[in-house]
Design an enzyme around this catalytic site. Sequence first.
Site, mmCIF file in Angstrom:
data_model
loop_
_atom_site.group_PDB
_atom_site.id
_atom_site.type_symbol
_atom_site.label_atom_id
_atom_site.label_comp_id
_atom_site.label_asym_id
_atom_site.label_seq_id
_atom_site.Cartn_x
_atom_site.Cartn_y
_atom_site.Cartn_z
ATOM 1 N N GLU A 1 -63.773 -52.885 -42.687
ATOM 2 C CA GLU A 1 -64.025 -51.558 -41.705
ATOM 3 C C GLU A 1 -64.906 -50.513 -42.667
ATOM 4 O OE1 GLU A 1 -62.525 -51.668 -38.986
ATOM 5 O OE2 GLU A 1 -60.781 -52.851 -39.495
ATOM 6 N N GLU B 1 -43.552 -60.074 -37.696
ATOM 7 C CA GLU B 1 -43.794 -61.139 -38.707
ATOM 8 C C GLU B 1 -45.050 -61.051 -39.078
ATOM 9 O OE1 GLU B 1 -43.775 -63.483 -41.145
ATOM 10 O OE2 GLU B 1 -42.417 -64.414 -40.119
ATOM 11 N N LYS C 1 -47.509 -53.404 -46.409
ATOM 12 C CA LYS C 1 -46.568 -54.414 -47.083
ATOM 13 C C LYS C 1 -46.228 -54.764 -47.581
ATOM 14 C CE LYS C 1 -51.475 -56.393 -45.121
ATOM 15 N NZ LYS C 1 -52.618 -56.837 -45.307
ATOM 16 N N GLY D 1 -56.985 -62.690 -39.532
ATOM 17 C CA GLY D 1 -58.000 -63.117 -38.296
ATOM 18 C C GLY D 1 -56.865 -63.292 -37.525
#
Length: 429
Positions: A191, A130, A206, A303
């Site tokens: 990054e 998930e 994704k 996050g």
Amino acid sequence: MSSKTWRIGVAGLGTVGTGLLNFLSDRPDFAPAGGVTQITGVSARSRSRPRPFDISNLPWFDDPVALASSPDNDLFVELIGGSDGPAKAAVEAALKLGKPVVTANKALIAEHGAELAALAEGHGAPLLFEAAVMGGVPAVKMMREALVGDDIKSVAGILNGTCNYILTEMEAHGRAFADVLAEAQRLGYAEADPTMDVGGFDAAHKITILAALAFGCAPNFAAAEIEGIDGIDLMDIKLARDLGYRVKLVASADRSPDGVLVRVHPSLAPINHPLAQAGGALNALFIEGERIGRIFIQGPGAGSGPTAAAVAADIADVMTGAVRPVFQRPADTLKPFTKVDPSKSMGRAYLRFLVKDEPGVIAAVSETLAEAGVSIESFLQKPVENAEGVPIVLTTHAVAESVLTAAIDRIANLSSVLDRPRLLRIARI
């Protein structure tokens, strides 16, 4: 209610990993079905690195494969990242032992999902991911569970918070891409090597996963058409706004009788559209089905808290004993989708180019487009400070990409045109 203690090994102790340890430490009995969680091993690249969670009392494993294989844990959580190397080896080791695996690793699932699904189902081990898509927003659960009663036609949305943050800041404050990227790196949104994000590859991983879930096929990352935001000019953001649009990095997967087209590219969304309204680091997604019509979901795509919550939700699913295919159908029936030739796809477009400030330029451009079979929808000629020539912006009616590409080639050869036209697609949302 079950009183079983679930012994959990966690590999990868970055933002999400430490967030998960904090949560499970505070609420070991969080799962609605009952049972208690206990961390029985951790692994990361560095044992001594400062972290917001004290790991000194937890069993340490230098090798994540050894942690995945340890008889002292019942469930393995992989938060290392990367499509190969230690992450893949550790996940495979756990699955071969019939051990449930929960991961947030989108690259691993997008590039090796079919073989891992076969391994998991062959050994009767759940494989849940998930947190790999949209962080705390339950997009995977919707696809794999809630929408199996429908036939999904398309999914499209904003799947990378770093890119969304950069584009939002560029528009709001009139700042150049490089400047905002540097700030995003300082703030921890990007990054040190931002290629995966700004190059569109993170979003492509994704949308590859979502396409597999939506259409009941094997993930096929190699078939994705990918363009990032590193070529976006502040001029285009300003001119698109003048035309009533906002530039977003849109990931989409569309099914047709010819196959599936998976794409990631900068697109124009109407300013009043929900995708255009999703600013900052938010993620947002439209799902369109034959029976349900359109669904829109939005929320934090990354996050510590949101992503750790998604990992915890998968752990809770394992604790219930729920059994379902890794993707929408059994692994032995999964086949890579047929890739649609993108040159045949139809869509509207935004074109921007610089021309000499001389009579007849607009007529020449219009005639060239008409001869190529491209119909103009709107037209904007607006001087831009410090530009070498006069920027011309136009939007087209729906046209095949092959026709549009040929038209761009012809415009680029006009003597009055100073550069090759910049193409941005208008999102089909």
